[in-house]
Design a protein around this motif. Structure first.
Motif, PDB file in Angstrom:
ATOM      1  N   GLN A  64       0.706  -1.570 -23.748  1.00 50.24           N
ATOM      2  CA  GLN A  64       1.768  -0.949 -24.532  1.00 50.24           C
ATOM      3  C   GLN A  64       1.224   0.175 -25.403  1.00 50.24           C
ATOM      4  O   GLN A  64       1.882   1.205 -25.587  1.00 50.24           O
ATOM      5  N   THR A  65       0.020  -0.004 -25.908  1.00 51.91           N
ATOM      6  CA  THR A  65      -0.583   1.056 -26.718  1.00 51.91           C
ATOM      7  C   THR A  65      -0.833   2.307 -25.891  1.00 51.91           C
ATOM      8  O   THR A  65      -0.609   3.433 -26.357  1.00 51.91           O
ATOM      9  N   ASP A  66      -1.292   2.139 -24.643  1.00 50.60           N
ATOM     10  CA  ASP A  66      -1.509   3.301 -23.776  1.00 50.60           C
ATOM     11  C   ASP A  66      -0.194   4.001 -23.448  1.00 50.60           C
ATOM     12  O   ASP A  66      -0.117   5.236 -23.448  1.00 50.60           O
ATOM     13  N   GLN A  67       0.866   3.227 -23.149  1.00 48.96           N
ATOM     14  CA  GLN A  67       2.158   3.826 -22.853  1.00 48.96           C
ATOM     15  C   GLN A  67       2.698   4.586 -24.055  1.00 48.96           C
ATOM     16  O   GLN A  67       3.237   5.686 -23.923  1.00 48.96           O
ATOM     17  N   LEU A  68       2.555   4.011 -25.237  1.00 50.80           N
ATOM     18  CA  LEU A  68       3.017   4.692 -26.440  1.00 50.80           C
ATOM     19  C   LEU A  68       2.144   5.898 -26.764  1.00 50.80           C
ATOM     20  O   LEU A  68       2.598   6.832 -27.415  1.00 50.80           O
ATOM     21  N   GLN A  77      -5.169   7.080 -30.214  1.00 58.20           N
ATOM     22  CA  GLN A  77      -4.194   7.775 -29.382  1.00 58.20           C
ATOM     23  C   GLN A  77      -3.766   9.088 -30.035  1.00 58.20           C
ATOM     24  O   GLN A  77      -3.630  10.114 -29.353  1.00 58.20           O
ATOM     25  N   LEU A  78      -3.543   9.064 -31.338  1.00 54.16           N
ATOM     26  CA  LEU A  78      -3.237  10.316 -32.049  1.00 54.16           C
ATOM     27  C   LEU A  78      -4.437  11.244 -32.036  1.00 54.16           C
ATOM     28  O   LEU A  78      -4.293  12.466 -31.899  1.00 54.16           O
ATOM     29  N   ASP A 120       0.820  -1.209   0.000  1.00 52.91           N
ATOM     30  CA  ASP A 120       0.000   0.000   0.000  1.00 52.91           C
ATOM     31  C   ASP A 120       0.851   1.254   0.000  1.00 52.91           C
ATOM     32  O   ASP A 120       0.413   2.315   0.428  1.00 52.91           O
ATOM     33  N   SER A 121       2.077   1.147  -0.440  1.00 57.29           N
ATOM     34  CA  SER A 121       2.949   2.317  -0.414  1.00 57.29           C
ATOM     35  C   SER A 121       2.544   3.352  -1.424  1.00 57.29           C
ATOM     36  O   SER A 121       2.875   4.523  -1.300  1.00 57.29           O
ATOM     37  N   GLY A 122       1.861   2.933  -2.504  1.00 55.59           N
ATOM     38  CA  GLY A 122       1.395   3.885  -3.501  1.00 55.59           C
ATOM     39  C   GLY A 122       2.452   4.289  -4.496  1.00 55.59           C
ATOM     40  O   GLY A 122       2.216   5.159  -5.323  1.00 55.59           O
ATOM     41  N   ALA A 123       3.650   3.696  -4.432  1.00 57.39           N
ATOM     42  CA  ALA A 123       4.698   4.044  -5.382  1.00 57.39           C
ATOM     43  C   ALA A 123       4.363   3.443  -6.730  1.00 57.39           C
ATOM     44  O   ALA A 123       3.999   2.276  -6.845  1.00 57.39           O
ATOM     45  N   HIS A 124       4.503   4.248  -7.782  1.00 60.53           N
ATOM     46  CA  HIS A 124       4.191   3.820  -9.143  1.00 60.53           C
ATOM     47  C   HIS A 124       5.482   3.695  -9.926  1.00 60.53           C
ATOM     48  O   HIS A 124       6.253   4.643 -10.024  1.00 60.53           O
ATOM     49  N   VAL A 125       5.734   2.497 -10.450  1.00 61.15           N
ATOM     50  CA  VAL A 125       6.919   2.254 -11.261  1.00 61.15           C
ATOM     51  C   VAL A 125       6.492   2.230 -12.716  1.00 61.15           C
ATOM     52  O   VAL A 125       5.558   1.498 -13.077  1.00 61.15           O
ATOM     53  N   PRO A 126       7.109   3.025 -13.611  1.00 61.85           N
ATOM     54  CA  PRO A 126       6.719   3.014 -15.017  1.00 61.85           C
ATOM     55  C   PRO A 126       6.886   1.623 -15.619  1.00 61.85           C
ATOM     56  O   PRO A 126       7.861   0.925 -15.348  1.00 61.85           O
ATOM     57  N   GLU A 127       5.916   1.226 -16.418  1.00 61.39           N
ATOM     58  CA  GLU A 127       5.964  -0.094 -17.012  1.00 61.39           C
ATOM     59  C   GLU A 127       7.014  -0.166 -18.119  1.00 61.39           C
ATOM     60  O   GLU A 127       7.635  -1.204 -18.319  1.00 61.39           O
ATOM     61  N   LEU A 128       7.208   0.902 -18.862  1.00 64.16           N
ATOM     62  CA  LEU A 128       8.124   0.898 -19.978  1.00 64.16           C
ATOM     63  C   LEU A 128       9.133   2.016 -19.804  1.00 64.16           C
ATOM     64  O   LEU A 128       8.769   3.139 -19.490  1.00 64.16           O
ATOM     65  N   PRO A 156     -15.591  15.675 -26.905  1.00 65.58           N
ATOM     66  CA  PRO A 156     -15.827  15.752 -25.446  1.00 65.58           C
ATOM     67  C   PRO A 156     -15.203  14.606 -24.666  1.00 65.58           C
ATOM     68  O   PRO A 156     -14.640  14.811 -23.583  1.00 65.58           O
ATOM     69  N   VAL A 157     -15.284  13.376 -25.186  1.00 60.24           N
ATOM     70  CA  VAL A 157     -14.748  12.242 -24.437  1.00 60.24           C
ATOM     71  C   VAL A 157     -13.236  12.143 -24.583  1.00 60.24           C
ATOM     72  O   VAL A 157     -12.550  11.624 -23.688  1.00 60.24           O
ATOM     73  N   LEU A 158     -12.685  12.631 -25.672  1.00 62.76           N
ATOM     74  CA  LEU A 158     -11.243  12.556 -25.867  1.00 62.76           C
ATOM     75  C   LEU A 158     -10.484  13.518 -24.966  1.00 62.76           C
ATOM     76  O   LEU A 158      -9.275  13.364 -24.789  1.00 62.76           O
ATOM     77  N   ARG A 159     -11.148  14.502 -24.401  1.00 64.39           N
ATOM     78  CA  ARG A 159     -10.481  15.460 -23.535  1.00 64.39           C
ATOM     79  C   ARG A 159     -10.486  15.023 -22.073  1.00 64.39           C
ATOM     80  O   ARG A 159     -10.178  15.820 -21.184  1.00 64.39           O
ATOM     81  N   HIS A 160     -10.824  13.782 -21.830  1.00 70.24           N
ATOM     82  CA  HIS A 160     -10.716  13.240 -20.475  1.00 70.24           C
ATOM     83  C   HIS A 160      -9.257  13.200 -20.057  1.00 70.24           C
ATOM     84  O   HIS A 160      -8.357  12.991 -20.870  1.00 70.24           O
ATOM     85  N   ARG A 161      -8.994  13.399 -18.759  1.00 74.96           N
ATOM     86  CA  ARG A 161      -7.614  13.453 -18.281  1.00 74.96           C
ATOM     87  C   ARG A 161      -6.893  12.127 -18.449  1.00 74.96           C
ATOM     88  O   ARG A 161      -5.689  12.086 -18.681  1.00 74.96           O
ATOM     89  N   SER A 162      -7.603  11.015 -18.329  1.00 75.66           N
ATOM     90  CA  SER A 162      -7.005   9.697 -18.473  1.00 75.66           C
ATOM     91  C   SER A 162      -7.070   9.271 -19.932  1.00 75.66           C
ATOM     92  O   SER A 162      -8.149   9.268 -20.546  1.00 75.66           O
ATOM     93  N   ALA A 163      -5.914   8.908 -20.494  1.00 73.78           N
ATOM     94  CA  ALA A 163      -5.876   8.502 -21.895  1.00 73.78           C
ATOM     95  C   ALA A 163      -6.630   7.200 -22.116  1.00 73.78           C
ATOM     96  O   ALA A 163      -7.373   7.056 -23.098  1.00 73.78           O
ATOM     97  N   SER A 164      -6.457   6.229 -21.215  1.00 73.40           N
ATOM     98  CA  SER A 164      -7.136   4.949 -21.380  1.00 73.40           C
ATOM     99  C   SER A 164      -8.654   5.101 -21.278  1.00 73.40           C
ATOM    100  O   SER A 164      -9.402   4.494 -22.054  1.00 73.40           O
ATOM    101  N   VAL A 165      -9.098   5.925 -20.337  1.00 78.12           N
ATOM    102  CA  VAL A 165     -10.543   6.147 -20.201  1.00 78.12           C
ATOM    103  C   VAL A 165     -11.087   6.876 -21.422  1.00 78.12           C
ATOM    104  O   VAL A 165     -12.175   6.561 -21.921  1.00 78.12           O
ATOM    105  N   ALA A 166     -10.342   7.848 -21.941  1.00 80.54           N
ATOM    106  CA  ALA A 166     -10.792   8.598 -23.107  1.00 80.54           C
ATOM    107  C   ALA A 166     -10.934   7.693 -24.328  1.00 80.54           C
ATOM    108  O   ALA A 166     -11.932   7.765 -25.059  1.00 80.54           O
ATOM    109  N   VAL A 167      -9.949   6.823 -24.542  1.00 79.11           N
ATOM    110  CA  VAL A 167     -10.019   5.922 -25.699  1.00 79.11           C
ATOM    111  C   VAL A 167     -11.157   4.917 -25.528  1.00 79.11           C
ATOM    112  O   VAL A 167     -11.863   4.587 -26.493  1.00 79.11           O
ATOM    113  N   ALA A 168     -11.366   4.433 -24.300  1.00 76.70           N
ATOM    114  CA  ALA A 168     -12.465   3.488 -24.063  1.00 76.70           C
ATOM    115  C   ALA A 168     -13.825   4.141 -24.300  1.00 76.70           C
ATOM    116  O   ALA A 168     -14.714   3.541 -24.924  1.00 76.70           O
TER     117      ALA A 168
END
Length: 399
Positions: free
Chosen positions: A166-170, A248-249, A138-146, A273-285
Motif C-alpha cells: 500500500q505504501t508503494d501504491q500511495l 516516497q516523498l 502467463d498472459s502478462g495482464a497487470h491488474v492495479p491492486e488499488l 543516485p539511488v532515488l532516481r531508479h525507475r522502480s519506486a520500490s527498488v529505489a526505496v529499498a
C-alpha cells in the motif's frame, strides 16, 4: 391508436409521447436514459411516422441497446399499438444470417463458480467470479491492486497502519500530485513578451525589411527554469514509523530537475543516485540499504552544517529546502539556530515538515524545534499521505 390523414401522431406532442413510451419501457425493465428519449424525439422529426413500421424502427433503434431487451420492447410496443399489424416480422431480425457477423455475438469466458443468490440471473448487473485456466497465468495482464477510490481512502490512514504494498501504491499516487513547480529567472535570454531588454542583433535583422528603420523592436526576457529542491529526511528512532512514507516523498522530489535527497541521523547520506531508479520500490529499498545509521540518535545541526560545507551545498543556493523531522535533536538548540541561519541566507525557501504538528494542541515547545522555527518559511504537518500531498502543493505554490 389509429392513423389519421395518412400520418401517425398527428396533433400529438412528440416529446411527451417519447417520454410516455420511455416510462412504459422503464417499468417493463428496459433501461432507457435521457439520451434515448432525445434520440427518439429527433427521429420522429427526421423520419415522419407515416406508418407503424417506421415508428417501430425509430423507437427500436433509439431505445434498445442490447439484444436481450428486444422481447420486452416488442411486448411494450404491441401493448401500446395493440391493433398494429407490421408488414415485416421484427423477430426475424434476431436470427443471424449464416456467415454474417451481426455484432451481437458474445465472447465466451471461462465457466464461473457462483453461489445461488449472487446475481446468476443478472449477468449484466453482478459479474460472477471468473476462474481462469492455467493458460491464462502467463498472459502478462497487470491488474492495479488499488483503485482510485481506495487510494483516496488510504491517503488518510496513518503511516504505521500501511503495509509495504500500500505504501508503494500511495507513493505512485503522491508522485502524480507534482503538477506544477515554482520557477526562477535564469541568466539565459530568449525573445518573449513582457521583456524590457531589446535584442539589438535581432532588431537590426528585422529592420532590413523596412529600409533599416527599426520599426519592430525585438525584446528578450529571462528564460524561466524550475527551482531546485533539496530534501533532508530524518531517519532516527523517533521517525521510524514515518520513514517509509517520507522516502516516497523523497523519491518524488528527487525526480525533479536538479532535485537532491539526503537522509540524516547522526551523519548525512546522499540518496539522489539511488532515488532516481525507475522502480519506486527498488529505489526505496536501495535508499534504505545505503543509510547505515538509521533508527539511532539525531544530530540535525551537525548534518545541516555538513551539507552546507560539502560540494552539494551549492544545490541549496536559490532552491527550496525541505526538512522532514520531528525536531528531536541531541545537540544544543544554539547550534541548530546557527546552522539554520546559514541555511536560510542561502536558500530561497525553507519548509519544515513535522509529523507531530498534525496532533491537536501541537505547539513547538521542543528546544531545537523552537530554535529552528524562526528561520523556516512554513511548518507543515504530514501524518498521512494526504498531508504529504498537501506539502507537495504548498511547495509548488508561487508564493
Amino acid at each position: 391508436m389509429t392513423q389519421a390523414g395518412g400520418t401517425l401522431l398527428r396533433g400529438v406532442d412528440r416529446a411527451a409521447f417519447a417520454v410516455s413510451l420511455a416510462v412504459r419501457l422503464r417499468d417493463a425493465g428496459v433501461p432507457v436514459g435521457q439520451t434515448g428519449i432525445e434520440d427518439f424525439t429527433r427521429a420522429l422529426v427526421a423520419v415522419p411516422p407515416d406508418s407503424r413500421t417506421r415508428l417501430y424502427w425509430s423507437a427500436r433503434i433509439s431505445f434498445v441497446r442490447r439484444r436481450v431487451e428486444l422481447t420486452t420492447f416488442d411486448a411494450v410496443f404491441d401493448a401500446v399499438f395493440s391493433d398494429a399489424v407490421l408488414p415485416m416480422d421484427p423477430h426475424a431480425r434476431r436470427q443471424s444470417l449464416p456467415g454474417v457477423d451481426d455484432g451481437n455475438a458474445h465472447t465466451k469466458v471461462p465457466k464461473a463458480t457462483a453461489a445461488s443468490g449472487s446475481g446468476d440471473g443478472l449477468p449484466w448487473a453482478t459479474l460472477p467470479t471468473v476462474v481462469g485456466s492455467a493458460d491464462d497465468s502467463d498472459s502478462g495482464a497487470h491488474v492495479p491492486e488499488l483503485s482510485a477510490s481506495v487510494l483516496q481512502g488510504l491517503a488518510d490512514v496513518p503511516f504505521e497502519e500501511l503495509d509495504p504494498a500500500q505504501t508503494d501504491q500511495l507513493g505512485h499516487w503522491l508522485a502524480e500530485q507534482l503538477h506544477t513547480w515554482p520557477q526562477r529567472k535564469s541568466r539565459r535570454r530568449a525573445p518573449g513578451s513582457g521583456g524590457r531588454e531589446v535584442a539589438l542583433r535581432a532588431t537590426l535583422a528585422r529592420s532590413r525589411r523596412t529600409g533599416w528603420d527599426p520599426v519592430e523592436l525585438v525584446r528578450v526576457a529571462p528564460v524561466p527554469t524550475p527551482r531546485r529542491v533539496v530534501m533532508l529526511c530524518d531517519v532516527s528512532q523517533s521517525m521510524q514509523a514515518q520513514v517509509p512514507a517520507y522516502f516516497q516523498l523523497l523519491r518524488a522530489l528527487a525526480q525533479l530537475p536538479g532535485g537532491e535527497g539526503f537522509a540524516f541521523a547522526t551523519t548525512l547520506t546522499r540518496l539522489t543516485p539511488v532515488l532516481r531508479h525507475r522502480s519506486a520500490s527498488v529505489a526505496v529499498a536501495l535508499a534504505g540499504e545505503r543509510v547505515v545509521d538509521r533508527f539511532g540518535g539525531t544530530r540535525i545541526a551537525g548534518c545541516v552544517t555538513e551539507l552546507l560545507a560539502s560540494h552539494h551545498g551549492n544545490a541549496v543556493r536559490g532552491g527550496i529546502v525541505v526538512i522532514a523531522s520531528d525536531g528531536w535533536d541531541s545537540e544544543p538548540p544554539e547550534a541548530l539556530a546557527a546552522a539554520m541561519a546559514r541555511l536560510r541566507r542561502r536558500a530561497h525557501r525553507v519548509v519544515w515538515v513535522n509529523p507531530r504538528a498534525a496532533a491537536p494542541g501541537f505547539a513547538p515547545l521542543v528546544g531545537t524545534m523552537a530554535a529552528a522555527l524562526p528561520f523556516c518559511d512554513e511548518l507543515l504537518p504530514a501524518a498521512d499521505f494526504r498531508g504529504l500531498a498537501a506539502v507537495v502543493r504548498a511547495l509548488g505554490s508561487r508564493r
